[in-house]
Design an enzyme around this catalytic site. Structure first.
Site, PDB file in Angstrom:
ATOM      1  N   TYR A 247       0.837  -1.328  -0.130  1.00 20.65           N
ATOM      2  CA  TYR A 247       0.156   0.215  -0.071  1.00 20.65           C
ATOM      3  C   TYR A 247       0.953   1.189   0.022  1.00 20.65           C
ATOM      4  CZ  TYR A 247      -3.881  -3.093   0.811  1.00 20.65           C
ATOM      5  OH  TYR A 247      -4.961  -4.067   0.653  1.00 20.65           O
ATOM      6  N   GLU A 487      -8.962 -12.130  -5.066  1.00 18.01           N
ATOM      7  CA  GLU A 487      -8.990 -11.517  -3.738  1.00 18.01           C
ATOM      8  C   GLU A 487      -9.703 -10.605  -3.237  1.00 18.01           C
ATOM      9  OE1 GLU A 487      -5.208 -10.859  -0.212  1.00 18.01           O
ATOM     10  OE2 GLU A 487      -4.778 -10.185  -2.350  1.00 18.01           O
TER      11      GLU A 487
END
Length: 510
Positions: A247, A487
């Protein structure tokens, strides 16, 4: 987590006629694309069922000590010593996706979007409102812990690379629960700005139901925003090897400062924040051409949010944000001038191959929210001479949600547990391994990989989980190893909660 780059028809008619404003019932004529033409007052999707499931999903992502009313029973307590590495209490919060790391940046964005969903459409949620509030509170309780010390935010628990080297249930976790923070010396205006936005948005959610909690949230939001603004920098500069490439802050931190200020303005009505936006808005919101809204990039969300203040509250100084918001809307309209969005042959908005569904859910939410603001202000969008009505925006959003729920070439629902056919092998450790109830003995770090590589369906149905979705040609292999498509993630679900509440209400399902 993987690498992230940036009842019957007649009754319904009667129900509509007597109980719902006409524009809701008349809406949603399908756009002529050679695809299905439903009767405008009928939909094949059960949005109410999908709404319930989209919120249950968050219970399957919980970290910490689970409450007595936990509905996802294949999960147990996990991460009960989180924070102890730095002598702080960081128990709780959410695992972001299919792994066992708690990443603060996407968790805060998830919280903001769940809160925005409730603020715009919570009045339509009926019995699900309480569940949505609980999903928000599970996050805000954690964010309050993460921001307990002034000028410090604990932004991650768990070593991502070591976590990803194992395939184990969160309940068995034995990888290091390292704690990472931003502070004055190693700032993170992006993660701090988003955390301030989350706390401010949530304070509005609890304003009536729990005023004391609401005040705690807004006070903390103000303090966190001050830190974000005063000590400027991207959190992935100081924490690069821990947060990247998972991230990383690709879009910089300016968007989060504008977004945080916009939420604080909405929550407090304090002229300080309006003044901040007026003075800094141009420099912070400069990337006008950028039409991607997600955990990293908040520019478009900030524009839509600030356009509400102009359209509905008549804050004249924010006039430009209506134009900026219109530009985003025009970029989504197939065939309109300035349209720049790609769609799959089956009609799905397609931004990128990795976790594309997050852009589908966030864009659908923004379309419905902006349509609401435009309707309040009795105004329209003009795309280079093409006039676009709120009804058209709702129609486009509905089409995207319908595709996600099964109206697509594969007739596959991309929400687990919804519809007749849905992904069986999602990339999710807890769902893919037998639960503690079935297999009480510990499953060691590498022992779990046999389950990851197997072709068997997951033993635990992770109800409500929305996966990354099909590729640009509407194909979906349903392979557990394929994290880009298989996912689920909290920030895919969060904006859809609001969209589903609106659609369920519009079609008389709530």
């Amino acid at each position: 987590m993987a690498i992230r780059l940036s009842s019957s028809f007649t009754l319904l008619v009667i129900f509509c006629f007597f109980t719902i404003p006409l524009f809701l019932c008349n809406g949603f004529p399908d756009q002529p694309t050679g695809q299905h033409h439903h009767h405008p007052r009928f939909t094949r999707q059960n949005y109410r069922d999908a709404l319930t499931k989209s919120i249950i999903f968050f219970e399957g992502q919980r970290s910490g000590r689970l409450p007595a009313n936990q509905r996802v029973t294949w999960r147990r307590n996990s991460g009960l010593s989180d924070g102890s590495a730095m002598h702080v209490d960081l128990v709780g919060g959410y695992y972001d996706a299919g792994d066992n790391v708690k990443f603060g940046f996407p968790m805060a964005f998830t919280t903001t979007m769940l809160s925005w969903s409730v603020l715009e459409f919570g009045g339509l949620m009926k019995g699900e409102l309480q569940n949505a509030r609980q999903a928000i509170r599970w996050a805000t309780d954690y964010l309050l812990k993460a921001t307990a010390h002034p000028d410090t935010i604990y932004v991650q628990v768990g070593d991502a690379s070591k976590d990803h080297a194992c395939w184990e249930r969160p309940e068995d976790m034995d990888t290091p629960r390292s704690v990472f923070k931003v502070d004055r010396n190693s700032p993170g205006s992006d993660v701090a700005g988003e955390t301030a936005a989350a706390l401010a948005a949530a304070s509005l959610v609890f304003r009536r139901s729990d005023p004391t909690y609401s005040k705690i949230l807004i006070r903390r939001a103000m303090r966190v925003f001050q830190f974000a603004d005063k000590y400027r920098g991207a959190y992935s500069n100081g924490l690069n090897k821990f947060v990247c490439p998972y991230y990383c802050s690709y879009s910089g931190y300016e968007d989060e400062l504008l977004w945080g200020a916009a939420w604080l303005h909405r929550a407090t009505k304090n002229p300080t924040y309006l003044n901040y936006i007026e003075v800094n808005g141009q420099t912070l919101g400069a990337a006008e051409y950028d039409n991607t809204f997600g955990w990293d990039n908040k520019h478009v969300g900030a524009r839509i949010l600030l356009s509400k203040a102009f359209l509905v509250q008549k804050v004249r100084s924010l006039h430009d944000y209506k134009g900026h918001a219109d530009n985003f809307i025009c970029s989504l309209i197939p065939g309109a001038p300035f349209s720049s969005t790609k769609y799959t042959p089956g009609g799905l908005l397609f931004k990128m191959s990795d976790s594309n569904m997050q852009y589908v859910t966030s864009s659908s939410f923004l379309l419905l929210t902006y349509a609401k603001y435009l309707t309040s202000a009795r105004t329209l969008v003009n795309c280079g001479g093409t006039v676009v009505t709120p009804k058209r925006l709702r129609s486009i959003a509905k089409k995207q949600v319908d595709y996600l729920l099964g109206d697509n070439p594969l007739k596959m629902s991309y929400m687990v547990g919804y519809g007749r056919r849905y992904p069986q092998r999602i990339h999710h450790r807890g769902a893919s391994l037998p639960s503690i109830a079935v297999h009480p003995a510990k499953i060691q770090c590498s022992a779990g990989f046999s389950a990851m590589k197997s072709q068997s369906p997951n033993p635990n149905v992770h109800v409500g989980a929305i996966v990354g979705g099909p590729d640009q040609y509407d194909r979906f292999p349903d392979q557990r190893s394929d994290y880009e498509q298989s996912e689920p993630a909290t920030y895919i679900n969060a904006p859809l909660v609001g969209a589903l509440a609106y659609l369920a209400h519009s079609f008389g399902q709530l």
